[in-house]
Design an enzyme around this catalytic site. Structure first.
Site, PDB file in Angstrom:
ATOM      1  CD  GLU A  44       1.780   0.133  -5.548  1.00  0.00           C
ATOM      2  OE1 GLU A  44       1.618   1.354  -5.745  1.00  0.00           O
ATOM      3  OE2 GLU A  44       1.895  -0.345  -4.404  1.00  0.00           O
ATOM      4  CE1 TYR A 127       5.075   4.696  -4.745  1.00  0.00           C
ATOM      5  CE2 TYR A 127       3.379   4.129  -6.359  1.00  0.00           C
ATOM      6  CZ  TYR A 127       3.876   4.072  -5.073  1.00  0.00           C
ATOM      7  OH  TYR A 127       3.197   3.378  -4.122  1.00  0.00           O
ATOM      8  CG  ASP A 145       3.254   6.638  -1.272  1.00  0.00           C
ATOM      9  OD1 ASP A 145       3.970   7.034  -0.324  1.00  0.00           O
ATOM     10  OD2 ASP A 145       2.319   5.840  -1.123  1.00  0.00           O
TER      11      ASP A 145
END
Ligand code: SF4
Length: 350
Positions: A44, A127, A145
Site C-alpha cells: 500500500e 486511506y 482511493d
C-alpha cells in the site's frame, strides 16, 4: 434502479480477482487464510502515486531482502532509500523505515489491527490505515482511493466535481461496505476500478454493477468523475554545479532531511527560483564555470523544474562541502531520478 449489491461484486471478484504478489486469492481467503500485514502495508505504501506494474519488482526485491518488518526495522535508512530509488516521493521511504521501527519498538513487531491503531504509526494516513485494516484483518473499514471514487461517482451519477465531491463519495462507499468479507470487497472495488470501470472507455458490458449504474444509464459514465480544472504548474529554474576533481571524482552532497528529495544525494545545485535566475554565488567552489548545452527538465507535483548544468574542473585538494565520488561508484549511492537525469546530461554533453 436498485442499489448496487456488495454480494454481486464479490461474486464477480471470486472469478476475476487480479493476482498480485501481496494478495491471497478469494479461495484462500474463504479457507481462512489472511495476507501478511507486513506485505499489505508495504504494497500500500509503494502503490501510493505509483502503478501496480511499477511496484511489482520493487515489492519482490524488498521482500527478498527484508522478509519481515523486523528485518526492515533493523536495516539502516540509506539501504532503504537506495532500494527505493526510482519509486519517487522519498518521504514515503523514510516514513516506511520509521514505521517499521515503530511497529517493532512500540507494538512488539505486530501491526495493529484497527484503523485507529494503524493511524498512530508514522506515514500511515486514513486511506492506508483503512486498506490495511480491511485487507489484512478483514475489518469493515471503508477504503476509498481514486479507483473507488471513480466507481462511486459513476454508480450514483455524482456530477459534483472533485475534490468537493470527496466527502459525498466517501459516504456512498461507506454505505456499500459489507460486514461480511469486507477485505475481499475492498479489493474487489479497487479491481473493478482498475480493470473494468477504467478512467477512459469503461467496459460497462462486462461490469457486474451494470444494471445498477446510474451514469451508465444516463450515458455519462466516461465524463465522471468531474474534476475542477487544474492550475498550470509554475516553472522554476536553477543551476547545477558539476564539479570534477583532477582525479575524475565528482562532487555530490546530501540534501537537507526536510523538504523535497530530503536526505537524498544530489549534484550541488542553486535554489530553484520562480523568477530571479540563480547566480554563481551559490556554487560550491570558486572556479571557471562553463555552461553545458541543453537543459534538464523534471516535473514535481506542484511545479516544473528546468536546470542548467555548469561544469568546472578543480584541483585535487579543492575544498567543498559534500563527498567526492568516482563516476563508476555512483551506483553505490541512492540517487533520485532527478540526480540521475543530471548525471546523464553531464556525461552526454561534456
Ligand atoms: Fe463503471 Fe460502467 Fe460499471 Fe458503471 S456500469 S460502474 S460506469 S463499468
Amino acid at each position: 434502479m436498485a442499489n448496487p449489491s456488495a454480494t454481486v461484486l464479490l461474486d464477480w471478484y471470486d472469478r476475476h480477482a487480479r493476482r498480485l504478489p501481496w494478495r491471497v486469492s478469494p479461495a484462500q481467503a474463504r479457507r481462512g487464510r489472511r495476507p501478511d500485514p507486513y506485505r499489505v502495508w508495504l504494497s500500500e505504501v509503494m502503490l501510493q502515486q505509483t502503478t501496480v506494474a511499477t511496484v511489482g519488482p520493487y515489492f519482490r526485491a524488498f521482500l527478498e531482502r527484508w522478509p519481515t518488518v523486523g528485518d526492515l526495522a533493523a536495516t539502516d535508512l540509506d539501504a532503504v532509500l537506495h532500494a527505493w530509488a526510482g519509486l519517487g516521493y522519498y518521504a514515503r521511504a523514510r516514513n516506511l523505515h520509521k514505521c517499521a521501527r515503530a511497529v517493532v519498538d512500540q507494538c512488539g513487531g505486530v501491526f495493529p489491527d484497527t484503523p485507529k491503531g494503524l493511524r498512530a504509526l508514522p506515514g500511515i494516513g486514513p486511506y492506508t490505515a483503512a486498506a490495511i485494516a480491511a485487507i489484512a484483518f478483514d475489518r469493515p473499514a471503508t477504503v476509498v482511493d481514486g479507483n473507488v471514487e471513480r466507481v462511486m461517482a459513476r454508480l450514483f451519477a455524482v456530477e459534483e466535481s472533485l475534490p468537493v465531491a470527496k466527502p459525498q463519495l466517501h459516504l456512498l462507499a461507506d454505505a456499500l461496505t459489507p460486514q461480511s468479507r469486507p477485505g475481499d470487497y475492498a479489493q474487489a472495488v479497487m479491481d473493478l476500478g482498475a480493470t473494468v470501470c477504467t478512467p477512459r472507455s469503461p467496459k460497462c458490458l462486462m461490469c457486474p454493477w451494470q444494471r445498477d449504474c446510474r451514469a451508465q444509464a444516463l450515458g455519462i459514465a466516461e465524463s465522471l468523475p468531474r474534476r475542477a480544472p487544474k492550475a498550470e504548474r509554475p516553472l522554476r529554474r536553477g543551476l547545477v554545479f558539476w564539479t570534477v576533481r583532477s582525479d575524475g571524482a565528482v562532487l555530490l552532497r546530501r540534501r537537507p532531511e526536510r523538504g523535497l528529495l530530503g536526505g537524498m544525494m544530489e549534484v550541488p545545485s542553486s535554489d530553484w527560483a520562480a523568477r530571479k535566475p540563480a547566480g554563481l554565488d551559490q556554487a560550491p567552489v570558486t572556479a571557471d564555470w562553463r555552461e553545458l548545452p541543453g537543459r534538464v527538465n523534471h516535473g514535481f507535483t506542484h511545479f516544473k523544474l528546468e536546470l542548467t548544468v555548469l561544469v568546472a574542473r578543480v584541483r585535487k585538494n579543492a575544498k567543498a562541502e559534500g563527498v567526492w565520488i568516482m563516476p563508476e561508484a555512483f551506483g553505490d549511492h541512492a540517487l533520485p531520478t532527478l540526480t540521475k537525469k543530471v548525471v546523464r546530461h553531464a556525461f552526454a554533453n561534456m
